[in-house]
Write a protein that holds these residues in place. Sequence first.
Motif, short mmCIF file in Angstrom:
data_model
loop_
_atom_site.label_atom_id
_atom_site.label_comp_id
_atom_site.label_asym_id
_atom_site.label_seq_id
_atom_site.Cartn_x
_atom_site.Cartn_y
_atom_site.Cartn_z
N SER A 245 0.84 -1.27 0.03
CA SER A 245 0.18 0.09 -0.15
C SER A 245 0.88 1.25 -0.17
O SER A 245 0.71 2.20 -0.53
N GLN A 246 2.07 1.21 0.84
CA GLN A 246 2.83 2.43 0.66
C GLN A 246 3.52 2.53 -0.73
O GLN A 246 3.40 3.75 -1.30
N ASN B 162 0.61 3.72 -3.17
CA ASN B 162 0.46 5.44 -2.69
C ASN B 162 1.27 6.34 -3.52
O ASN B 162 0.96 7.47 -3.74
N LYS C 278 0.71 6.38 -7.17
CA LYS C 278 -0.43 7.21 -7.56
C LYS C 278 -0.20 8.75 -7.24
O LYS C 278 -0.56 9.42 -8.06
#
Length: 395
Positions: A264-265, A268, A271
């Motif tokens: 997820s890091q 993120n 993105k």
Amino acid sequence: MNKATNMRIGFDAKRAAQNRTGLGNYSRFIIRILSEFHPDNEYHLYTPKKQRTPYLQEIPTLKMLQVHFPPKGIWRKLRSLWRVWGIKRDIQRDNLDIFHGLSNELPLNIGTPDQRKALWGEKRCKYVVTIHDLIFIHAPQYYHWIDRHIYNYKFRKACQNADRIIAVSEYTKQEIMDYYHTPEEKIDVVYQGCDPVFAQEIAKEKLEKVKKRYALPNKFILYVGSIEERKNLMLVAKAINILHLQTGEEIHVVTVGRRTPYVSQIENYLKGNGIEQLFHFYHQVTYEDLPSFYKLAQVFVYPSRIEGFGIPLLEAITSGVPAIGCTGSCLEEAGGPDSLYVDPDNTNSMAEVLLRVWTDENLRLEMIKKGKEFANKFSDEALCQAITRTYRTLV
């Protein structure tokens, strides 16, 4: 025992039976090569759960191996305790010459070599343990505190109680000496090997099927390994962002490995910089399809901060993919002198090296040629001979 005499060898086969991880792959590899090259030895596999042996079928010599489970009674109810305590009686019953703990552990109640010698004399079973890494000591931030204490107790005791220790790299050998004050002469370095399937050619039709099944890009950089903080994949994400800003070229990265919160890091970050389309995460690639991923890749990258050996680098150069790793631990031992290495915190250096290998075809071809030559030292036969030499020093 005369050195020409065949041996009775036992293995802690829990990982071989139950795990698709590196420890499981290593365990099956050792059992396979020994039983293939030395079929006259007698091999005993000890694993705690009869209903959980899905990966033993991958050992082609399984029919000639003797598989043991906890005996009836209390040990059937306390299978985990049997593996670290009750198994001692089974080892004695089966009159083993060697018992090899393949995944950092030995039974806790076997005593030290001197204690066993005093009790049993020279005819006692000899114990060997393979230590893969001590990362939980060197980099404790990646482990829960209770896991660190359990690992440290088990690994330290295994090193104390073993007649001989196998380290999977020179780096791991030095760690054992530094942290556990183990005498150097007690440790043999025997590298890991990789499945011969990675060296085999793959039909173009199969490569096309795998590419279509997973919707892979036409050209990509490949990463294989669990996607966790220690593996440092963020370094590659930042390097790709630099290259995207500098060149405008869309260089795709395919990652294969277990998902952790660290993904997820990375997502993120991607993105936030508008390049999420350049990273492709695959968490459910079958082992059968994995060699095709290597064959389809233009470059392999393994930015891990610390490893015990670094098997994906060896798989890459065996497959004929130019490889990039990071300095600071043992990756040079797995990737060889003709792979390229960068500081695990130097984003600009990673970007530069990735671009060089991505764009310079002559460099790629030279790295592929030299990498395959280096990978030959990890042949099944060579590693089997090394393991057998360790055993023969004891019997």
